[in-house]
Design a protein around this motif. Structure first.
Motif, mmCIF file in Angstrom:
data_model
loop_
_atom_site.group_PDB
_atom_site.id
_atom_site.type_symbol
_atom_site.label_atom_id
_atom_site.label_comp_id
_atom_site.label_asym_id
_atom_site.label_seq_id
_atom_site.Cartn_x
_atom_site.Cartn_y
_atom_site.Cartn_z
ATOM 1 N N TYR A 8 -1.547 5.902 6.451
ATOM 2 C CA TYR A 8 -2.217 4.810 5.740
ATOM 3 C C TYR A 8 -2.593 5.287 4.346
ATOM 4 C CZ TYR A 8 -5.641 1.061 4.844
ATOM 5 O OH TYR A 8 -6.343 0.012 4.298
ATOM 6 N N LEU A 9 -3.785 5.823 4.166
ATOM 7 C CA LEU A 9 -4.228 6.344 2.883
ATOM 8 C C LEU A 9 -4.137 7.871 2.882
ATOM 9 C CD1 LEU A 9 -7.377 4.058 2.460
ATOM 10 C CD2 LEU A 9 -5.071 3.692 1.533
ATOM 11 N N PRO A 10 -4.213 8.509 1.717
ATOM 12 C CA PRO A 10 -4.060 9.967 1.672
ATOM 13 C C PRO A 10 -5.002 10.719 2.610
ATOM 14 C CG PRO A 10 -3.926 9.082 -0.543
ATOM 15 C CD PRO A 10 -4.281 7.940 0.349
ATOM 16 N N GLU A 11 -6.246 10.276 2.728
ATOM 17 C CA GLU A 11 -7.219 10.972 3.574
ATOM 18 C C GLU A 11 -7.570 10.190 4.839
ATOM 19 O OE1 GLU A 11 -7.980 13.993 2.831
ATOM 20 O OE2 GLU A 11 -6.921 13.912 0.900
ATOM 21 N N THR A 12 -6.980 9.035 5.020
ATOM 22 C CA THR A 12 -7.320 8.181 6.163
ATOM 23 C C THR A 12 -6.050 7.612 6.776
ATOM 24 O OG1 THR A 12 -9.377 7.530 5.063
ATOM 25 C CG2 THR A 12 -8.647 6.162 6.912
ATOM 26 N N ARG A 13 -5.984 7.682 8.090
ATOM 27 C CA ARG A 13 -4.854 7.120 8.801
ATOM 28 C C ARG A 13 -5.339 6.130 9.851
ATOM 29 N NH1 ARG A 13 -3.696 11.431 6.350
ATOM 30 N NH2 ARG A 13 -5.314 12.592 7.470
ATOM 31 N N VAL A 14 -4.426 5.526 10.562
ATOM 32 C CA VAL A 14 -4.760 4.509 11.554
ATOM 33 C C VAL A 14 -4.349 5.011 12.930
ATOM 34 C CG1 VAL A 14 -4.201 2.187 12.392
ATOM 35 C CG2 VAL A 14 -4.596 2.574 9.950
ATOM 36 N N ARG A 15 -5.320 5.062 13.841
ATOM 37 C CA ARG A 15 -5.032 5.437 15.226
ATOM 38 C C ARG A 15 -4.835 4.173 16.050
ATOM 39 N NH1 ARG A 15 -8.592 9.149 19.482
ATOM 40 N NH2 ARG A 15 -8.020 7.947 21.343
ATOM 41 N N ILE A 16 -3.774 4.163 16.846
ATOM 42 C CA ILE A 16 -3.456 3.019 17.696
ATOM 43 C C ILE A 16 -3.393 3.495 19.140
ATOM 44 C CG2 ILE A 16 -1.852 1.121 18.115
ATOM 45 C CD1 ILE A 16 -0.704 1.635 15.299
ATOM 46 N N ASP A 17 -4.310 3.015 19.960
ATOM 47 C CA ASP A 17 -4.284 3.301 21.393
ATOM 48 C C ASP A 17 -3.494 2.192 22.075
ATOM 49 O OD1 ASP A 17 -5.856 5.599 21.105
ATOM 50 O OD2 ASP A 17 -7.701 4.440 21.196
ATOM 51 N N VAL A 18 -2.427 2.576 22.745
ATOM 52 C CA VAL A 18 -1.481 1.628 23.325
ATOM 53 C C VAL A 18 -1.642 1.611 24.843
ATOM 54 C CG1 VAL A 18 0.940 0.932 23.457
ATOM 55 C CG2 VAL A 18 0.132 2.261 21.490
ATOM 56 N N THR A 19 -1.793 0.427 25.407
ATOM 57 C CA THR A 19 -1.834 0.253 26.858
ATOM 58 C C THR A 19 -0.695 -0.636 27.270
ATOM 59 O OG1 THR A 19 -4.254 0.426 26.861
ATOM 60 C CG2 THR A 19 -3.211 -0.496 28.824
ATOM 61 N N THR A 77 -8.879 6.970 11.342
ATOM 62 C CA THR A 77 -9.000 8.354 11.767
ATOM 63 C C THR A 77 -8.565 9.265 10.627
ATOM 64 O OG1 THR A 77 -8.280 9.975 13.429
ATOM 65 C CG2 THR A 77 -6.656 8.374 12.697
ATOM 66 N N ASP A 78 -8.949 10.543 10.725
ATOM 67 C CA ASP A 78 -8.432 11.525 9.774
ATOM 68 C C ASP A 78 -7.438 12.467 10.448
ATOM 69 O OD1 ASP A 78 -10.136 12.964 11.364
ATOM 70 O OD2 ASP A 78 -11.406 13.709 9.745
ATOM 71 N N ALA A 79 -7.021 12.140 11.660
ATOM 72 C CA ALA A 79 -6.030 12.948 12.371
ATOM 73 C C ALA A 79 -4.673 12.835 11.685
ATOM 74 C CB ALA A 79 -5.929 12.496 13.822
ATOM 75 N N PRO A 80 -3.811 13.829 11.849
ATOM 76 C CA PRO A 80 -2.484 13.763 11.222
ATOM 77 C C PRO A 80 -1.599 12.704 11.877
ATOM 78 C CG PRO A 80 -2.648 15.672 12.658
ATOM 79 C CD PRO A 80 -4.027 15.098 12.571
ATOM 80 N N ALA A 81 -0.646 12.207 11.116
ATOM 81 C CA ALA A 81 0.261 11.177 11.613
ATOM 82 C C ALA A 81 1.128 11.725 12.745
ATOM 83 C CB ALA A 81 1.145 10.659 10.487
ATOM 84 N N THR A 82 1.402 10.873 13.708
ATOM 85 C CA THR A 82 2.269 11.223 14.830
ATOM 86 C C THR A 82 3.717 11.288 14.349
ATOM 87 O OG1 THR A 82 0.777 10.113 16.369
ATOM 88 C CG2 THR A 82 3.031 10.540 17.130
ATOM 89 N N ALA A 87 0.846 -1.199 0.000
ATOM 90 C CA ALA A 87 0.000 0.000 0.000
ATOM 91 C C ALA A 87 0.881 1.249 0.000
ATOM 92 C CB ALA A 87 -0.935 0.004 1.204
ATOM 93 N N HIS A 88 1.927 1.225 -0.800
ATOM 94 C CA HIS A 88 2.859 2.355 -0.914
ATOM 95 C C HIS A 88 3.315 2.788 0.483
ATOM 96 C CE1 HIS A 88 4.938 5.270 -3.313
ATOM 97 N NE2 HIS A 88 4.385 6.307 -2.674
ATOM 98 N N ASP A 89 3.238 4.081 0.826
ATOM 99 C CA ASP A 89 3.745 4.529 2.119
ATOM 100 C C ASP A 89 2.878 4.078 3.284
ATOM 101 O OD1 ASP A 89 5.956 5.725 1.013
ATOM 102 O OD2 ASP A 89 5.119 7.754 1.025
ATOM 103 N N GLY A 90 1.684 3.582 3.009
ATOM 104 C CA GLY A 90 0.815 3.066 4.058
ATOM 105 C C GLY A 90 0.906 1.571 4.243
ATOM 106 N N SER A 91 1.978 0.963 3.768
ATOM 107 C CA SER A 91 2.067 -0.496 3.780
ATOM 108 C C SER A 91 2.101 -1.072 5.191
ATOM 109 C CB SER A 91 3.284 -0.969 2.984
ATOM 110 O OG SER A 91 3.109 -0.705 1.609
#
Length: 281
Positions: free
Chosen positions: A260-271, A217-222, A139-143
């Motif tokens: 992930y994708l140009p308009e969609t990213r992945v949020r990961i909540d870590v515990t 999520t549509d939030a910016p990448a960390t 998935a290019h840079d979202g691989s």
């Protein structure tokens, strides 16, 4: 929809990063990072003929896969796997293009079978004697994010552990000019189902490093506070995992966002679970 899993173990290799314990020290701020070319070990588990034929892509994937599986204590032969890379073997592709542009266009079978995107998965099945299902995606840079979602879906639907191996290596010129990845980076995660007891608030099994909850999520990448590590994160698609690994290394609860994708990213909540890799804080 949210996906849950426990991260049982991690394998890692990259510029100035020999393995996960060393990387954990650096990401937690307990040791400095010194930039150096990625030192790829010989691919373990392969017969000598196959070892001689392997490329940096295969060496990267096998190095992190073996490290993660060994740390988890699981049987590699039964682990389902997901391989994620933004491209195939760039150096091998370059060599094939040179041959096709020359007078002698006879491509060797070894060159050809190493050129396909699932070559690393094939070598892993030989090296680890893996018999479980294996998926290979791009998935290019979202691989990395795409691979994580695929592994988490396997964990959720099948209720079995999954080994995610994400990797990318450098490209020679002239491809480097349009795909400027400077060095090899690989990461492997052994992901396991979260049990009903875990959901009820019971402690995560002691061998797990962290629990994660993932959603879109549509939030910016960390990004990373360290300019040098941030440059590494941005350089290699597999290194987009670094904010997640930073939170695990520090043993802190956090929410990180991965490209992930140009308009969609992945949020990961870590515990965190209170357990760290050997050598980490």
């Amino acid at each position: 929809m949210k996906l849950h899993a426990s991260i049982e173990s991690i394998g890692l290799i990259g510029p100035g990063l020999a393995d996960w314990p060393q990387a954990a020290e650096i990401l937690a701020g307990h040791a400095p990072w010194a930039s150096a070319r990625t030192a790829l070990p010989p691919p373990a588990g392969l017969p000598s003929a196959e070892r001689r034929r392997t490329s940096p892509v295969v060496k990267t994937a096998l190095a992190v896969g073996h490290e993660a599986v060994a740390a988890s204590g699981r049987d590699a032969t039964t682990l389902a796997t997901v391989f994620a890379a933004s491209g195939g073997d760039g150096q091998n592709c370059h060599a094939i293009c040179e041959m096709l542009a020359g007078d002698d266009r006879q491509i060797s079978p070894t060159r050809f079978h190493n050129s396909v995107h699932n070559a690393a998965a094939g070598y892993w099945s030989i090296a680890a004697r893996a018999r479980a299902t294996s998926n290979v995606l791009c998935a290019h840079d979202g691989s990395f994010a795409a691979g994580l979602l695929e592994s988490l879906c396997q964990v959720a639907v099948d209720g079995v552990p999954s080994l995610l191996i994400a990797y990318d290596t450098d490209y020679p010129e002239p491809m480097h000019a349009v795909r400027p990845i400077d060095d090899a980076f690989g990461v492997a995660l052994v992901l396991a189902p979260v049990t009903a007891a875990d959901d009820a608030g019971a402690p995560t099994p002691a061998k797990a490093l962290a629990r994660i909850e993932v959603k879109l999520t549509d939030a910016p990448a960390t990004t990373l506070a360290s300019p040098e590590l941030e440059a590494l994160r941005a350089d290699n698609p597999a290194a987009r995992v670094l904010p997640l690994l930073e939170a695990i290394a520090a043993g802190r609860a956090a929410s990180v966002v991965i490209d992930y994708l140009p308009e969609t990213r992945v949020r990961i909540d870590v515990t965190p679970t209170g357990t760290h890799a050997e050598g980490s804080p």
